[in-house]
Design a protein around this motif. Structure first.
Motif, PDB file in Angstrom:
ATOM      1  N   LEU A 139       1.099  -0.827   0.076  1.00 51.90           N
ATOM      2  CA  LEU A 139      -0.194   0.204  -0.433  1.00 51.90           C
ATOM      3  C   LEU A 139       1.150   1.256   0.142  1.00 51.90           C
ATOM      4  CD1 LEU A 139      -1.834  -1.369   2.714  1.00 51.90           C
ATOM      5  CD2 LEU A 139      -3.383  -1.258   0.297  1.00 51.90           C
ATOM      6  N   PRO A 140       0.510   2.200  -0.743  1.00 48.41           N
ATOM      7  CA  PRO A 140       1.079   3.483  -0.815  1.00 48.41           C
ATOM      8  C   PRO A 140       1.695   4.627   0.714  1.00 48.41           C
ATOM      9  CG  PRO A 140      -0.068   3.914  -2.793  1.00 48.41           C
ATOM     10  CD  PRO A 140      -0.600   2.195  -1.632  1.00 48.41           C
ATOM     11  N   PRO A 141       1.013   4.605   2.037  1.00 44.96           N
ATOM     12  CA  PRO A 141       0.608   4.196   2.782  1.00 44.96           C
ATOM     13  C   PRO A 141       2.264   3.412   3.887  1.00 44.96           C
ATOM     14  CG  PRO A 141      -0.910   4.201   2.519  1.00 44.96           C
ATOM     15  CD  PRO A 141      -1.034   3.919   1.477  1.00 44.96           C
ATOM     16  N   GLN A 142       1.815   2.448   3.622  1.00 45.65           N
ATOM     17  CA  GLN A 142       2.837   1.570   4.162  1.00 45.65           C
ATOM     18  C   GLN A 142       4.286   2.167   3.955  1.00 45.65           C
ATOM     19  OE1 GLN A 142       1.664  -2.221   2.882  1.00 45.65           O
ATOM     20  NE2 GLN A 142       1.400  -2.833   5.275  1.00 45.65           N
ATOM     21  N   ALA A 143       4.525   2.049   2.430  1.00 46.59           N
ATOM     22  CA  ALA A 143       5.990   3.160   1.043  1.00 46.59           C
ATOM     23  C   ALA A 143       5.923   4.165   2.040  1.00 46.59           C
ATOM     24  CB  ALA A 143       5.901   3.152  -0.303  1.00 46.59           C
ATOM     25  N   GLU A 144       5.048   4.925   2.209  1.00 45.27           N
ATOM     26  CA  GLU A 144       5.582   6.661   2.923  1.00 45.27           C
ATOM     27  C   GLU A 144       5.853   6.710   4.633  1.00 45.27           C
ATOM     28  OE1 GLU A 144       3.222   9.914   3.681  1.00 45.27           O
ATOM     29  OE2 GLU A 144       1.824   8.628   3.332  1.00 45.27           O
ATOM     30  N   GLN A 145       5.329   5.917   5.196  1.00 46.46           N
ATOM     31  CA  GLN A 145       5.498   5.347   6.540  1.00 46.46           C
ATOM     32  C   GLN A 145       7.307   4.726   6.870  1.00 46.46           C
ATOM     33  OE1 GLN A 145       5.692   5.604  10.026  1.00 46.46           O
ATOM     34  NE2 GLN A 145       3.772   6.380   9.130  1.00 46.46           N
ATOM     35  N   ALA A 146       6.975   3.848   5.475  1.00 44.08           N
ATOM     36  CA  ALA A 146       8.500   3.340   6.067  1.00 44.08           C
ATOM     37  C   ALA A 146      10.003   4.158   4.996  1.00 44.08           C
ATOM     38  CB  ALA A 146       8.754   1.921   5.069  1.00 44.08           C
ATOM     39  N   HIS A 147       9.259   4.918   4.159  1.00 43.31           N
ATOM     40  CA  HIS A 147      10.698   5.971   3.750  1.00 43.31           C
ATOM     41  C   HIS A 147      10.986   7.500   4.716  1.00 43.31           C
ATOM     42  CE1 HIS A 147       9.974   3.832   0.040  1.00 43.31           C
ATOM     43  NE2 HIS A 147      11.635   2.864   0.466  1.00 43.31           N
ATOM     44  N   GLY A 148       9.747   7.563   5.120  1.00 46.55           N
ATOM     45  CA  GLY A 148       9.396   8.824   6.019  1.00 46.55           C
ATOM     46  C   GLY A 148      10.528   8.271   7.570  1.00 46.55           C
ATOM     47  N   THR A 149      10.408   7.307   8.101  1.00 51.17           N
ATOM     48  CA  THR A 149      10.435   7.247   9.763  1.00 51.17           C
ATOM     49  C   THR A 149      12.127   6.234   9.116  1.00 51.17           C
ATOM     50  OG1 THR A 149       9.556   5.276   9.779  1.00 51.17           O
ATOM     51  CG2 THR A 149       8.210   7.416  10.491  1.00 51.17           C
ATOM     52  N   ARG A 150      12.557   5.867   8.072  1.00 50.14           N
ATOM     53  CA  ARG A 150      13.340   3.810   7.502  1.00 50.14           C
ATOM     54  C   ARG A 150      13.480   3.558   9.289  1.00 50.14           C
ATOM     55  NH1 ARG A 150      14.960   5.209   3.274  1.00 50.14           N
ATOM     56  NH2 ARG A 150      16.248   3.553   3.162  1.00 50.14           N
ATOM     57  N   ARG A 151      13.108   2.871  10.467  1.00 48.31           N
ATOM     58  CA  ARG A 151      12.614   2.601  10.973  1.00 48.31           C
ATOM     59  C   ARG A 151      13.125   1.326  11.235  1.00 48.31           C
ATOM     60  NH1 ARG A 151       7.874   3.035  15.397  1.00 48.31           N
ATOM     61  NH2 ARG A 151       8.567   1.565  16.974  1.00 48.31           N
ATOM     62  N   LEU A 152      14.061   0.897  12.124  1.00 48.39           N
ATOM     63  CA  LEU A 152      14.177  -0.605  11.743  1.00 48.39           C
ATOM     64  C   LEU A 152      14.076  -1.121  13.691  1.00 48.39           C
ATOM     65  CD1 LEU A 152      18.160   0.313  10.621  1.00 48.39           C
ATOM     66  CD2 LEU A 152      16.323   0.096   9.347  1.00 48.39           C
ATOM     67  N   GLY A 153      14.182  -2.171  13.284  1.00 51.26           N
ATOM     68  CA  GLY A 153      14.958  -3.040  14.953  1.00 51.26           C
ATOM     69  C   GLY A 153      15.434  -4.321  14.829  1.00 51.26           C
ATOM     70  N   ILE A 154      16.200  -3.220  15.538  1.00 55.49           N
ATOM     71  CA  ILE A 154      17.382  -4.466  15.730  1.00 55.49           C
ATOM     72  C   ILE A 154      18.110  -5.106  17.200  1.00 55.49           C
ATOM     73  CG2 ILE A 154      20.851  -4.740  15.298  1.00 55.49           C
ATOM     74  CD1 ILE A 154      20.775  -2.521  14.660  1.00 55.49           C
ATOM     75  N   GLY A 155      18.037  -6.076  17.078  1.00 53.30           N
ATOM     76  CA  GLY A 155      17.972  -7.157  18.837  1.00 53.30           C
ATOM     77  C   GLY A 155      18.584  -8.212  18.333  1.00 53.30           C
ATOM     78  N   LEU A 156      18.513  -9.125  19.674  1.00 53.87           N
ATOM     79  CA  LEU A 156      19.782 -10.140  19.728  1.00 53.87           C
ATOM     80  C   LEU A 156      18.435 -11.672  19.420  1.00 53.87           C
ATOM     81  CD1 LEU A 156      18.109 -10.598  23.022  1.00 53.87           C
ATOM     82  CD2 LEU A 156      19.936  -8.849  23.113  1.00 53.87           C
ATOM     83  N   THR A 157      19.192 -12.420  19.797  1.00 55.61           N
ATOM     84  CA  THR A 157      18.787 -14.151  19.945  1.00 55.61           C
ATOM     85  C   THR A 157      19.188 -14.781  20.957  1.00 55.61           C
ATOM     86  OG1 THR A 157      17.143 -16.103  19.400  1.00 55.61           O
ATOM     87  CG2 THR A 157      19.046 -15.140  17.992  1.00 55.61           C
TER      88      THR A 157
END
Length: 307
Positions: free
Chosen positions: A55-73
């Motif tokens: 969806l276009p709103p998903q692309a807008e949100q992802a590119h606008g925030t460039r949010r990552l989630g680096i973690g551990l396991t």
């Protein structure tokens, strides 16, 4: 996640950084973990540009925030290899140090990326710098953000990692304790049938290769050996270094009293935790992981919904 947010998650397998496991000289290579977190930041930032969004709103949100989630396991297996009991203070201190290393390395890498490519489009310098999480970062990182911005709005998360941890030689998942050293797991085969596999935890397997028989050392504990309070205490020491959230599931037995069940959530709230989940096996929903060879059976279990 915000509306139309998309996950971009990556979990560092901590067991790969343990040197001389099960010995008095056992240690974890924090410098190598930091280097991996910096590399992961770059790779996962590139993933945003390489991805397609439905969806276009998903692309807008992802590119606008460039949010990552680096973690551990593999945290619990790592603690076992280092001789640290999951429910004791030395283990919590070590786990906090590991997550702090990942967090600060990721933020440093994101600042470097902002120098090269610019900050995330939704970046607003003053509100960002005044956010509570950002205010507790080291002065060097805050100064870097003030001077250059930052490439990614968020950088850390601890995901469930159930499947990827299974693929990584069945290490413990996320920040969770080892479920059991030997257990069965149900998976759906390609033809739709449920198949049960017998599994051994990676730390247990590696220890038994060195010491085939005899009692297990003190550090070998499972979720069934740990009180919910001990598991929440581990989550609490990691949360200061997680700007998104943490997946945590506390397994409780079928006969767990409701007041005690309620107390888990009250205790999590008192610790200021952002989230917590419990799982109690029952005849309706069954269980994916089982200490028994056979899965729970019931005429109306979830696996017969299609009947």
């Amino acid at each position: 996640m915000p509306p139309y947010g998309a996950c971009d998650l990556g979990s560092i397998n901590l067991t790969a950084f343990v040197q001389k496991p099960f010995t008095d000289q056992a240690r974890i290579d924090l410098e190598a973990i930091a280097a991996t977190a910096r590399l992961a930041t770059r790779l996962m930032d590139n993933t945003i540009d390489a991805s397609r969004f439905p969806l276009p709103p998903q692309a807008e949100q992802a590119h606008g925030t460039r949010r990552l989630g680096i973690g551990l396991t593999g945290l619990a297996d790592t603690l076992i290899m280092l001789g640290a009991h999951y429910g004791e203070e030395p283990a919590r201190s070590l786990a906090a140090k590991i997550m702090q290393t990942i967090c600060h390395a990721a933020y440093g890498a994101s600042i470097d990326l902002a120098r090269e490519k610019g900050p995330f489009p939704f970046f607003a310098r003053e509100p960002y710098l005044n956010a509570p999480f950002i205010r507790q970062l080291p002065a060097e990182l805050r100064q870097g953000i003030a001077g250059h911005g930052i490439r990614n709005s968020h950088l850390t998360a601890i995901a469930p990692t159930g499947t990827i941890s299974l693929l990584a030689n069945n290490i413990s998942s996320g920040l969770e304790p080892v479920y059991d050293f030997c257990h069965s797991r149900r998976v759906t085969d390609t033809d739709g049938r449920l198949v049960t596999h017998e599994l051994r935890d990676e730390a247990f397997r590696r220890y038994r290769e060195l010491v085939p028989q005899g009692p297990l050392p003190h550090a070998f504990v499972t979720t069934h050996d740990l009180a919910p309070e001990a598991q929440l205490a581990m989550q609490a020491v990691l949360q200061p270094f997680v700007d998104s959230s943490i997946s945590k599931t506390i397994n409780v037995p079928t006969d767990y009293a409701f007041p005690a069940f309620q107390d888990i959530y009250a205790h999590a709230y008192a610790l200021g935790l952002k989230g917590c989940t419990t799982f109690r096996p029952n005849p309706v929903t069954g269980e994916i992981l089982s200490r028994e060879a056979e899965p729970l059976s019931h005429c109306c279990n979830i696996d017969r919904e299609a009947d």
